[in-house]
Design a protein around this motif. Structure first.
Motif, PDB file in Angstrom:
ATOM      1  N   THR A  25       1.458   7.264  -6.999  1.00  0.00           N
ATOM      2  CA  THR A  25       0.255   7.930  -7.298  1.00  0.00           C
ATOM      3  C   THR A  25       0.991   9.178  -6.729  1.00  0.00           C
ATOM      4  OG1 THR A  25      -0.798   7.226  -5.345  1.00  0.00           O
ATOM      5  CG2 THR A  25      -1.410   6.310  -7.189  1.00  0.00           C
ATOM      6  N   ILE A  26       1.220   9.147  -5.788  1.00  0.00           N
ATOM      7  CA  ILE A  26       1.777  11.195  -4.998  1.00  0.00           C
ATOM      8  C   ILE A  26       2.653  11.515  -6.436  1.00  0.00           C
ATOM      9  CG2 ILE A  26       2.510  12.644  -3.609  1.00  0.00           C
ATOM     10  CD1 ILE A  26       0.789  10.520  -1.515  1.00  0.00           C
TER      11      ILE A  26
ATOM     12  N   VAL B 294      -7.587   1.268  -0.247  1.00  0.00           N
ATOM     13  CA  VAL B 294      -6.363   2.465  -0.598  1.00  0.00           C
ATOM     14  C   VAL B 294      -6.212   2.809  -2.454  1.00  0.00           C
ATOM     15  CG1 VAL B 294      -3.537   2.075  -1.539  1.00  0.00           C
ATOM     16  CG2 VAL B 294      -4.885   1.119   0.776  1.00  0.00           C
TER      17      VAL B 294
ATOM     18  N   MET C 267       0.947   4.308  -2.710  1.00  0.00           N
ATOM     19  CA  MET C 267       0.675   5.519  -2.990  1.00  0.00           C
ATOM     20  C   MET C 267       1.798   6.528  -2.907  1.00  0.00           C
ATOM     21  SD  MET C 267      -1.059   5.124   1.027  1.00  0.00           S
ATOM     22  CE  MET C 267      -2.279   6.670   0.993  1.00  0.00           C
TER      23      MET C 267
ATOM     24  N   LEU D 285      -6.318  10.588  -7.473  1.00  0.00           N
ATOM     25  CA  LEU D 285      -4.997  11.080  -8.497  1.00  0.00           C
ATOM     26  C   LEU D 285      -4.497   9.704  -9.164  1.00  0.00           C
ATOM     27  CD1 LEU D 285      -2.714  10.697  -4.961  1.00  0.00           C
ATOM     28  CD2 LEU D 285      -4.450  12.383  -6.031  1.00  0.00           C
ATOM     29  N   ILE D 286      -4.670   8.832  -9.424  1.00  0.00           N
ATOM     30  CA  ILE D 286      -4.606   8.162 -10.979  1.00  0.00           C
ATOM     31  C   ILE D 286      -5.039   8.680 -12.539  1.00  0.00           C
ATOM     32  CG2 ILE D 286      -4.918   6.289 -11.995  1.00  0.00           C
ATOM     33  CD1 ILE D 286      -3.943   4.636  -9.033  1.00  0.00           C
TER      34      ILE D 286
ATOM     35  N   ASP E   9       0.804  -0.926   0.091  1.00  0.00           N
ATOM     36  CA  ASP E   9       0.175  -0.045  -0.070  1.00  0.00           C
ATOM     37  C   ASP E   9       0.816   1.172   0.085  1.00  0.00           C
ATOM     38  OD1 ASP E   9      -2.268  -1.762   0.360  1.00  0.00           O
ATOM     39  OD2 ASP E   9      -1.620  -1.468   2.430  1.00  0.00           O
TER      40      ASP E   9
ATOM     41  N   LYS F   8       0.857  12.297  -9.943  1.00  0.00           N
ATOM     42  CA  LYS F   8       0.054  13.297 -10.429  1.00  0.00           C
ATOM     43  C   LYS F   8       0.657  14.770  -9.802  1.00  0.00           C
ATOM     44  CE  LYS F   8      -3.198  16.374  -9.118  1.00  0.00           C
ATOM     45  NZ  LYS F   8      -2.546  17.537  -8.987  1.00  0.00           N
TER      46      LYS F   8
ATOM     47  N   CYS G  48      -6.652   6.772  -4.019  1.00  0.00           N
ATOM     48  CA  CYS G  48      -5.313   6.528  -4.655  1.00  0.00           C
ATOM     49  C   CYS G  48      -5.880   7.098  -6.777  1.00  0.00           C
ATOM     50  CB  CYS G  48      -4.157   5.180  -5.315  1.00  0.00           C
ATOM     51  SG  CYS G  48      -3.136   5.488  -4.254  1.00  0.00           S
ATOM     52  N   LYS G  49      -7.606   6.544  -7.081  1.00  0.00           N
ATOM     53  CA  LYS G  49      -8.251   6.774  -7.554  1.00  0.00           C
ATOM     54  C   LYS G  49      -8.426   8.041  -8.597  1.00  0.00           C
ATOM     55  CE  LYS G  49     -12.660   5.117 -10.375  1.00  0.00           C
ATOM     56  NZ  LYS G  49     -14.012   5.387 -10.435  1.00  0.00           N
TER      57      LYS G  49
END
Length: 344
Positions: free
Chosen positions: A282-283, A306, A279, A313-314, A275, A286, A310-311
């Motif tokens: 993806t951060i 999780v 994260m 941002l993805i 996880d 973004k 994250c969705k």
């Protein structure tokens, strides 16, 4: 062997020959084809002798690409297979084989005024490439364009490569050597355009026909190509059809220690149940770090909680996310087999 047909009887043949493998022969032939086509020239493509891929013993990938992207006769009967070349060499009977080359060319040319041909590449499996290219050029009365590479230590090294290739066709003074195209200029560790233009190799008899700059992203495979090769499940498509992969990273460190590997163009492989890594990736995406894609691995799925976090941002980063239910070791073997040629 009968002499090559007169110019009035056949299309002008141009044979493009690379000084060595891995310098963009297929893309150069394709570019030359489309450049002439845009000029209004009736141009065709023909590959006299098939050259099998390293990974497959019955497919000529470059020919498949060029047939898909050009007006050409795709009849396999008009292409000589490597086994026939080897048999002709063993029997010292290349002249008879060249008769077939001429017949095939006349059948394949269609209504083209100019036919671009891709020469064979010298490899351990095709040691006869140089002799075969020379005989084909002679049989068809073809003009020859040499293709070379700016990724050398000096201009002298480039000139030596061109000299060696030109001598195989009788030297620079022979009228059928049109000149050279040099790929990968201005890149890291490569010659500049100015250095190439000032080379003593080029003159009125042997012209510098073109210089192509270094753009690694063009030769890099797309995420969609990797997805098809791996058979991975698409979780988020993102920009799979346009993002290109410059390198691969197996993400096994903590986010703090792996931050240096979250780079533009990188394909990140990481366990789906990590996880913290998910994260962090993806951060990073973004934040504008234009990663190629994220591939979640292993039999365990990512946490729904999780993934939902994250969705957004993805989706905003348009990051392609794939899932592959296999181990890191198996992934490394799959990547080794990944065909990095231009996709058909």
């Amino acid at each position: 062997m009968r002499s090559a047909p007169k110019e009035d009887d056949m299309a002008k043949a141009i044979l493009v020959v690379a000084t060595h493998p891995g310098i963009g022969l297929t893309s150069t032939v394709l570019g030359l084809y489309h450049a002439l086509d845009r000029k209004g020239v009736k141009v065709g493509f023909h590959k006299p002798v098939m050259q099998y891929d390293v990974e497959s013993q019955d497919v000529d990938h470059s020919r498949a690409v060029l047939l898909h992207s050009s007006r050409a006769v795709g009849d396999d009967a008009l292409v000589i297979r490597p086994e026939a070349v080897q048999q002709a060499l063993d029997a010292d009977n290349l002249d008879e084989l060249m008769e077939t080359v001429i017949q095939n060319f006349e059948a394949a040319k269609g209504d083209a005024d100019v036919v671009i041909m891709e020469g064979l590449l010298e490899t351990p499996n095709v040691p006869y490439a140089g002799e075969c290219n020379r005989q084909i050029a002679r049989a068809l009365g073809a003009d020859v364009i040499l293709l070379s590479d700016a990724r050398v230590s000096s201009v002298a090294r480039l000139e030596n490569r061109l000299d060696f290739a030109a001598n195989a066709f009788g030297g620079y003074d022979k009228g059928h050597l049109l000149g050279a195209i040099v790929n990968y200029a201005d890149g890291a560790g490569a010659l500049s355009r100015a250095e190439i233009e000032n080379s003593k190799a080029f003159n009125a008899n042997f012209k510098l026909l073109g210089i192509v700059g270094s753009r690694p992203e063009i030769a890099a495979p797309r995420v969609s190509d990797l997805q098809q090769h791996l058979g991975a499940t698409v979780l988020f498509e993102g920009e799979s059809s346009t993002r290109r992969i410059l390198d691969y990273v197996l993400f096994a460190r903590t986010p703090a220690n792996a931050a240096d590997f979250l780079k533009p163009g990188y394909c990140i492989f990481q366990p789906a149940d990590r996880d913290d890594a998910l994260m962090a990736t993806t951060i990073s995406a973004k934040a504008g770090n234009n990663l190629a894609c994220l591939v979640l691995t292993g039999p365990l799925p990512a946490s729904d909680v999780v993934m939902n976090l994250c969705k957004p941002l993805i989706e905003e980063a348009k990051l392609p996310v794939l899932h592959l239910g296999t181990s890191s070791w198996e992934i490394s073997k799959l990547i080794e087999k990944f065909n990095r040629y231009i996709p058909v």
